[in-house]
Scaffold this active site. Structure first.
Site, PDB file in Angstrom:
ATOM      1  N   SER A 142      76.622  70.512   3.061  1.00  0.00           N
ATOM      2  CA  SER A 142      77.510  71.669   3.168  1.00  0.00           C
ATOM      3  C   SER A 142      78.859  71.341   2.542  1.00  0.00           C
ATOM      4  CB  SER A 142      77.713  72.049   4.639  1.00  0.00           C
ATOM      5  OG  SER A 142      78.727  73.023   4.766  1.00  0.00           O
ATOM      6  N   TYR A 156      78.055  70.090  13.592  1.00  0.00           N
ATOM      7  CA  TYR A 156      77.443  70.533  12.342  1.00  0.00           C
ATOM      8  C   TYR A 156      77.982  69.756  11.152  1.00  0.00           C
ATOM      9  CZ  TYR A 156      76.385  73.559   8.353  1.00  0.00           C
ATOM     10  OH  TYR A 156      75.970  74.040   7.137  1.00  0.00           O
TER      11      TYR A 156
END
Length: 256
Positions: A142, A156
């Protein structure tokens, strides 16, 4: 571009994973649509076959060693050796909140799916890739890793940082076998439905998109098609001398 490839794509029952599966099939690959959502995976595989492509569905929970091993064995029975792995399965798994308020269960869930799941799937296909002396492993990290976000997503973002470490270490180890290992780092991609989104509220999601898009070079929300092409490229023979890299697909957000 992908004629003759057999691609296992995790989290492929919806959103980005479905986009990868459909693009790979259109480019000539035989696709294994793997997902914990068995019915969703079956629907995607059926849609690909109806369009003239090759696809089978496999139920797989990437956080479970037994499920991964069983799913990979089923995939081999369908198409033979797996030459491409796309580790797409993952998610937030918790609302945003202050770092000190996450439970151990919330932290562990993010790590077990986003990071451990990627390793388990890679571990399952590496022996056959080594034996064939070819293979492509594409992990999904990400762009939040570069910037963080003014939202509380510590489990995350930490898990996605681990995916980068996994990518680089595997690339070094597997390079002598002509196996490439790369990662794509998506920016914020527009969900196609609320089911494709996250635990974030509509208001929170909109505020994050507004912030990120304002800092991109290309000032629009990312779409599934923006990711599918780069992932297919990394799976192709055109990318045979690219390994250990993290490709930001984010409209230039990381640049700023």
């Amino acid at each position: 571009m992908l004629d003759g490839k057999v691609a296992l794509i995790t989290g492929a029952a919806r959103w980005l994973g479905r986009g990868y599966a459909e693009t790979f099939a259109a480019q000539g690959a035989a696709v294994i649509v793997a997902d914990i959502d068995a019915a969703g995976a079956q629907a995607v595989a059926r849609s690909i076959r109806d369009g003239g492509g090759q696809a089978v569905a496999v139920e797989m929970d990437v956080s479970s060693e037994a499920s991964v091993e069983a799913g990979v064995a089923e995939a081999r029975r369908a198409f033979g050796g797996i030459s491409v792995l796309v580790n797409n399965a993952g998610g937030l798994f918790a609302p945003t909140q202050a770092a000190e308020t996450f439970s151990v269960e919330q932290w562990t869930r993010a790590i077990s799916v986003n990071l451990t799941g990627s390793w388990l799937c890679a571990r399952a296909v590496i022996p056959e890739m080594k034996a064939a002396r070819r293979g492509r492993i594409i992990n999904v990290t990400s762009t939040t890793l570069d910037h963080g976000l003014p939202t509380e997503m510590v489990p995350y973002i930490s898990s996605k940082g681990g995916v980068v470490g996994l990518t680089r270490s595997l690339a070094r180890e597997l390079g002598p076998y002509e196996i490439t290992v790369n990662a794509v780092a998506p920016g914020l991609i527009q969900p196609q439905t609320r089911k494709d989104g996250s635990p974030l509220s509509e208001e929170k999601l909109r505020s994050i998109f507004d912030l990120v898009v304002a800092n991109q070079c290309i000032p629009r929300r990312g779409e599934v098609a923006d990711l599918a092409g780069p992932v297919a490229f990394l799976a192709s023979d055109a990318a045979r001398f690219i390994t250990g890299q993290v490709l930001n697909v984010d409209g230039g957000w990381a640049l700023k």
